[in-house]
Design an enzyme around this catalytic site. Sequence first.
Site, PDB file in Angstrom:
ATOM      1  CE  LYS A  51      35.868  26.054 -25.008  1.00  0.00           C
ATOM      2  NZ  LYS A  51      34.814  26.843 -24.318  1.00  0.00           N
ATOM      3  CB  SER A 302      41.735  29.573 -28.589  1.00  0.00           C
ATOM      4  OG  SER A 302      41.097  29.665 -29.851  1.00  0.00           O
TER       5      SER A 302
END
Length: 325
Positions: A51, A302
């Site tokens: 992110k 991720s």
Amino acid sequence: MELVSIDDIRTAATSITDLVVHTPLLPCPWAAGHGSLSLKPENLQTTGSFKIRGAYNAIRRCPPSLRDRGVITYSSGNHAQALAYAARALGVPCTVVMPEDARQVKVTATRSLGAEIVLVPPAERKDVATRLAETEGLALIPPFDHPDVIGGQGTVGLEIVEDLPEVDVVLVPVGGGALASGVATAVKSLRPSASVIGVEPELAADAAESLRSGRLCTWPMTRTGRTVADGLRTNLSDLTFAHLRTHLDDLVTVSEEEITDAVAHLARSAHLIVEPSGAVTVAAYLFNKDRLPAGRTVAVLSGGNVDFGFFTNVLVAPSESQGAD
């Protein structure tokens, strides 16, 4: 609708290089029985997930006159911490609107990075953030529904092709869709013969339904909230759906048991702490290999911001894939 281009992603890569880690590709000898697999460990990234790429790029791309007043977002997870970290690095005030039921550890972590926290009922997060952005003149940087966020996340795909030019298959998690949109755009632009496959939980398969039907389908939180992969409970936006329809080759779904087994397998075999949302790609590789193209495969992990109570329970429980160790 204008889509993010490979030039946008290249520009993002230049913009974020001073704060973002170029994560390596890790070979997986323990996966020899399944084929050739490498891991892209974004769980080792700054703030523990991919992110930071999109958050930092979006802040850097804001006009200084707007950025200097401050940035705001709505998030209870990885994006909240990423934006707070990026804003602090640039000396920019940051406000994060979080749900009242957010786990205290996430609230504390985000506040420790310098963000002002606004707690609201879960259903009001986006509306409150939008209203505050308008009334206080703040730059709104949403978790995924923004071209600069997609551009930043696309640098994951750029790095994959740089490090493995002959890559054949890329597996990427799908939640709100910015990561998959950016990765698919980068990989298909640089390596058109490669297949980019999205992966999401069976219990939050709104993207799979959307791509099958050709229209954006929205699942309520009461439905997507059943999956342990909490980072993948978000629905696609019109923008991310448009990217996935254009660039994604396929999408597979994985069960809850497969996800938790992949978390345990990554800890035991790869010595990596990976949250369920990040482990879905390895779950697809281990348990749905017949649905994937053959060849040199990269699985994007991720993030690694896992609940350690859950993580401990997963490690204690028997793992179906232990025999592959």
